[in-house]
Structure formats: C-alpha cells, structure tokens
Motif scaffolding. Structure first.
Motif, PDB file in Angstrom:
ATOM      1  N   GLU A 129      19.222  41.487  10.109  1.00  0.00           N
ATOM      2  CA  GLU A 129      20.081  40.926  11.143  1.00  0.00           C
ATOM      3  C   GLU A 129      19.264  40.504  12.353  1.00  0.00           C
ATOM      4  N   ASP A 130      19.684  39.419  12.990  1.00  0.00           N
ATOM      5  CA  ASP A 130      18.923  38.898  14.112  1.00  0.00           C
ATOM      6  C   ASP A 130      19.140  39.714  15.384  1.00  0.00           C
TER       7      ASP A 130
ATOM      8  N   ASN B 216      16.992  43.747  -1.933  1.00  0.00           N
ATOM      9  CA  ASN B 216      18.403  43.358  -2.101  1.00  0.00           C
ATOM     10  C   ASN B 216      19.280  44.467  -2.680  1.00  0.00           C
TER      11      ASN B 216
ATOM     12  N   ALA C   5      19.543  39.716   2.131  1.00  0.00           N
ATOM     13  CA  ALA C   5      18.892  38.403   2.158  1.00  0.00           C
ATOM     14  C   ALA C   5      18.114  38.191   3.448  1.00  0.00           C
ATOM     15  N   SER C   6      18.245  39.126   4.382  1.00  0.00           N
ATOM     16  CA  SER C   6      17.585  38.994   5.678  1.00  0.00           C
ATOM     17  C   SER C   6      17.728  40.309   6.425  1.00  0.00           C
TER      18      SER C   6
ATOM     19  N   SER D 131       8.713  34.082  10.914  1.00  0.00           N
ATOM     20  CA  SER D 131      10.154  33.825  10.834  1.00  0.00           C
ATOM     21  C   SER D 131      10.779  34.345   9.545  1.00  0.00           C
ATOM     22  N   SER D 132       9.953  34.575   8.518  1.00  0.00           N
ATOM     23  CA  SER D 132      10.499  35.034   7.236  1.00  0.00           C
ATOM     24  C   SER D 132       9.414  35.676   6.398  1.00  0.00           C
TER      25      SER D 132
ATOM     26  N   PHE E  17      13.251  35.359   3.164  1.00  0.00           N
ATOM     27  CA  PHE E  17      13.950  36.530   3.684  1.00  0.00           C
ATOM     28  C   PHE E  17      13.774  36.495   5.199  1.00  0.00           C
ATOM     29  N   THR E  18      14.848  36.156   5.901  1.00  0.00           N
ATOM     30  CA  THR E  18      14.753  35.846   7.328  1.00  0.00           C
ATOM     31  C   THR E  18      14.475  37.089   8.168  1.00  0.00           C
ATOM     32  N   LEU E  19      13.529  36.942   9.098  1.00  0.00           N
ATOM     33  CA  LEU E  19      13.160  38.009  10.021  1.00  0.00           C
ATOM     34  C   LEU E  19      13.836  37.777  11.371  1.00  0.00           C
TER      35      LEU E  19
ATOM     36  N   THR F 102      20.585  42.915   5.190  1.00  0.00           N
ATOM     37  CA  THR F 102      21.779  42.336   4.570  1.00  0.00           C
ATOM     38  C   THR F 102      21.591  42.080   3.078  1.00  0.00           C
TER      39      THR F 102
ATOM     40  N   SER G 253      14.502  36.731  15.009  1.00  0.00           N
ATOM     41  CA  SER G 253      13.830  35.664  15.750  1.00  0.00           C
ATOM     42  C   SER G 253      12.999  36.178  16.918  1.00  0.00           C
TER      43      SER G 253
END
Length: 550
Positions: A472-473, A356, A469-470, A379-380, A397-399, A467, A401
């Motif tokens: 970007e997709d 972060n 927090a993740s 997914s995370s 922490f989103t990965l 970002t 998709s």
C-alpha cells in the motif's frame, strides 16, 4: 541456592525441562482508531441473544473484524523452565531464543533452540545438551522439551532414536538442532525438517557412515519421523533420485539438505524448498553442470516430494528468459543471490518469497541495472509468480512512492530487507514480514530518519500492508509498547524487528518477533533486559507483548 524466580503464570509459558534438579515515561499513547476491545480478526460468531422474547435464537453478529495494528501496551510473563534459575547456569541463562552458553563454573555448557515439535503452531523450547545439570543423557537418549503453553511443573523427555545412544555415534550424539560430527573414522550430519508435511519436524540424516544404513547421501536419507512425543526409533529410508548415485556426481552427492559441490570439471547446487505449495519440501537444483543442460538459464531441476522420498524423474521448472547479452550465463544459479552482469558495471539480485500468499515461493528481482527496465528497487520490484510448471512473465510489484523521493537514495528498496543510509544522514531499516496475519507479506520499516517526522522505532513501526500485487502506498503505524521509551533505553530502542542493543547505562536487552500465540500474528518477545532492572528475564521468564488489535 536457587535464584529468586517469579511464580505468577500467564497463558504463554514453557514447562520445566527437567535437567535433573529444581531448579517510557511521560508520553501519551498513540490514538489508535477502532479495535479497542481486541475482537478476533475475522470473527463471525453470532453474538448472544439480546431480544426479550422467550425464544433462544441469537442475534446477528455485531463484532467488527479488524486488522491487527500493534503490540500490546503491557507484557505478559512468558515463563521459562525453573531449572534455568539455578546458580549452575550463568545469569540470564536463556538470554536469546536459541543459542549455546558456558556453565556458571566456566566449564561445560548447554545448547537450546526453538521449534514447533508437536505441531500446535507455537514454537517449543528444546534443550539438546546440558553438562551444567545432572542429566548426562541429553543428546543421546532424549532432548528435554518445554512445550509452549504447558505446565511449568511438567517434564517432557523427547525420545531420540536408540541408535544414537548405542556407542556407534559420538557421546551426546545429537547435541543441537542440527550439526555435523565425526566419531573415529565415521561421520554424520543431521537436521530438523518436516519432510513428511504433517506440520511436525522430522529428524533427517542426509549423511551417515556411523550407522547401519548404506549409501546415505547417495541413494537415501535416513528419516526418523516425528511421532508427537519423540522421533521414531527406526529410520525410514527416504529415496533420492538414482542419478545422484552415479558419475559424474561424487560419492554421497546429496550429503546435506542444501549445499554446493564440485566433481571434476562440473558442479551443482541443491536445496530443499516447497515449490508446489503442498507443505512438503522438494529437492531443487538451481545449478547443475554435472547432469543437466540449461539449469540456471532455462529452468531449475525439481524433484517433487512424494511423501516417501523425492521423485525419480526430474521436472524442468521454467525460468523467465533473460537477455544473454545483458545478463550472465546461468543468471539464476541459486535460489537467491546477487550477480554482476557482462559489462562489469551493472548487477541484479533475486530471491524466493511468497508475495501473493498462495503458499508457493515467487521469484522476486528487487534490484536490476543490467536490463532496460528502470525503477526496479525504486518504484517496483520485478516479480515472476510461481505457476504450475515454473515462474511466469514479469509483473511489477509496486513499492510505496515515498521511497522514490529524496532524501532516500536511488534504488531505496534494493533488497527484500536491509539497512541503508539516507542522502543526508542517519538511515532506515526495512524487511518483508506478515505482521497483520493475513498471509501476505507486508513492508515493515522499524527505523527511518529519512522520511518521518516522528521517529519509527520508539512509539511505532511504519507498516505498508501487502495486497498481493503491491505494498500500500499509504503507511500505517504499528504500535510499540511505550515501556521502551526514555529512561535507560537508547533512542529508537526497537530499531529492527529483532536485535540486541546496549542501554544508556551498562545494561543490554534483546528482542525478536515470533508468533507465540498461534494466531498467525507475530508477537514481540523480550528475552533479556537489564536496562529496566528486571533481573528475572532470561532466567525465570521472558516478556511477551501480544500482536493484535488494540
């Protein structure tokens, strides 16, 4: 006779180290949107006055800040010290950014590395030892340093403490950036580490029975502070917590900057890591059955850096609670690792990484089949953010998709970096690195035949920007120089953020990414390349492809 060298000089250079003698074709470039004039990211300087009146005001800024999007199409010469073009050295003498090699004669050798000794934000070239040339005092009284951006005719002798040339230590006592040596019945360990937090690495001896300071590794470390022109001649006694000088810890209990030791029936693990974000490394024990309880289960033991040593009193750095029925005892028994869970069929992995951008390492779990949560690594990632007194509750922490679908395998991103095969064939490579210079870790995919119509590694790398927090997709493309496409280079020639590969002929080339400009954005550095016939690479120069907005 000297080898032929290139004399053209650009902005990124190394000065002469002074060891005692003189020494793709046919593709259309990617259409990148915006940033073609390469403005400085975040530039808010007012532009020159463009009105026609007599005043001297300046108009509003019209520059557009942009996000760096690739490496430059053409390279700059990154000049090396002229000494290494001499015939006493092997061809392509500095073929990597750091290493050790034998002299051209087949006997003797030299050792070099890179570190930002002067604290200007760009790594310098350091020659620690060299028996190919005529300077027999290298590693004893001084190192030879080529300062980044310096004059190639300049000579910088980086002073070493006089004790190491006194005869109490081995000849050429400090013959590397770090090491362990014995001399008769004594021994010593040294390393470079910025323990003072001033941005310049200090010379640290966590173990030394050759010198005059007693109990090094038990009560103190010897620290020779970086003065900007060398290391101080007199050591500062860096205070260690008193607990490590007493039983049940062994003698010289902290005899390196990081390690694992046992003492009878107990054991402990320690390392030096900046846990609180003050740019000074703290003493961290993620496992300790000699002097602590619950270490690795409930908390890690942290001794904060005081600027003159490590605090006498320990801080219990809280760990997240993990179900003991599903996870092993002391689940986090190191700062990174992979462990099998009690059922012997499941496992999990963890590592420290600042995701972060707050300068404090977070506890990241990129893979876990032990618990009840699904999708970790697919997914995370599970992230426990670093707080004031420990790691917080789990956050996802989103990965991207794309990695949750075929032909990627299950748990496609099961580590912070790695190489895997697809469900079909071939494979992909990924790592976490701040490519864009915003202080946030990005997901970089330099090679991928699983999910790309155009193959990353040839014209671009896939980039999923961080970002905080993740990731970007939607992927973006980080442009690569087209010079590596076709000809003698293999398919996907830059299939990692660093590497060494053979050409389609008999040659080879080596590259890495590092911030050579001091702007926070990594550049692409080519240290040797015999594919394209540039004989000077590794001798008189390296090539730098600048990272930025293009």
């Amino acid at each position: 006779m000297n080898k032929s060298i290139v004399s053209v000089r650009f902005a990124g250079i190394f000065s002469e180290i002074g060891v005692g003698f003189t020494l793709g074709v046919g593709l259309t470039p990617l259409a990148l949107v915006g940033c073609q004039d390469k403005p400085v990211p975040g530039d808010d300087t007012a532009d020159a006055d463009t009105d026609t009146d007599a005043d001297t005001d300046t108009d509003a800024d019209t520059d557009t800040a942009c996000v760096p999007n690739g490496f430059s199409a053409t390279a700059e010469d990154f000049l090396l010290p002229t000494a290494f073009s001499d015939d006493v050295y092997p061809d392509h003498a500095l073929q990597t950014a750091s290493g050790s090699r034998v002299c051209a004669s087949g006997t003797g050798g030299y050792v070099w590395s890179r570190s930002d000794l002067d604290g200007d934000g760009v790594e310098d070239l350091i020659v620690h030892y060299d028996s190919c040339g005529s300077d027999s005092t290298l590693g004893a009284s001084h190192w030879s340093v080529a300062l980044a951006g310096g004059d190639p005719a300049a000579l910088v002798a980086w002073a070493l403490p006089s004790a190491f040339a006194s005869g109490s230590y081995a000849a050429n006592a400090l013959n590397g950036a770090s090491g362990t040596r014995t001399f008769g019945s004594c021994g010593y360990v040294w390393s470079l580490n910025d323990v003072s937090g001033d941005g310049r690495p200090d010379l640290v001896l966590p173990y030394d029975t050759c010198g005059d300071t007693p109990n090094v590794g038990a009560t103190t470390w010897e620290v020779y502070e970086n003065t900007g022109a060398g290391f101080a001649d007199t050591a500062t006694e860096w205070t260690l917590p008193a607990a490590f000088a007493a039983a049940p810890y062994p003698g010289a209990a902290l005899n390196s900057l990081a390690g694992t030791r046992t003492a009878g029936s107990c054991g402990y693990v320690w390392t030096t890591t900046d846990m609180d974000g003050d740019a000074r490394p703290d003493l961290v024990l993620p496992y300790d059955t000699c002097g602590g309880t619950g270490v690795g289960t409930d908390s890690w033991t942290v001794y904060p850096n005081t600027g003159v040593g490590f605090a006498a009193a320990a801080t219990a750095y809280a760990l997240p609670a993990y179900d003991p029925a599903r996870y092993p005892a002391t689940p986090f028994n190191n700062t990174s690792g992979t462990r099998t869970c009690p059922d012997s069929a499941t496992s999990f992995s963890w590592a420290l990484s600042d995701l972060n951008g707050d300068a404090r390492p977070d506890l990241v779990v990129p893979f876990d089949t032990c618990g009840t949560e699904t999708g970790v690594g697919t997914s995370s990632w599970r992230v426990h953010l670093n707080g004031a007194a420990g790691f917080g509750a789990a956050q996802a922490f989103t990965l991207p998709s794309a990695f949750a679908a075929s032909p990627y395998p299950a748990d496609a991103l099961y580590a912070l970096s790695g190489t895997r095969t697809c469900n079909t064939a071939e494979g992909y490579v990924w790592s976490t690195q701040d490519l864009t210079g915003d202080g946030l870790a990005d997901l970089v995919v330099p090679y991928d035949t699983c999910g790309a119509a155009l193959e990353p590694g040839s014209r671009f790398w896939k980039l999923y920007a961080g970002t905080g927090a993740s990731f970007e997709d939607t992927e973006s493309q980080w442009a690569l120089p087209l010079a590596f496409t076709g000809g003698a280079y293999p398919s996907a020639p830059l299939n990692g953020t660093s590497g060494s590969r053979t050409c389609t002929n008999t040659g080879y080339y080596t590259w890495q990414t590092a911030d050579e400009s001091g702007d926070g954005v990594p550049d692409l550095l080519l240290t040797v390349d015999t594919c394209a016939g540039d004989a000077g690479l590794g001798d008189s120069k390296w090539l730098k492809y600048t990272g930025g907005c293009w």
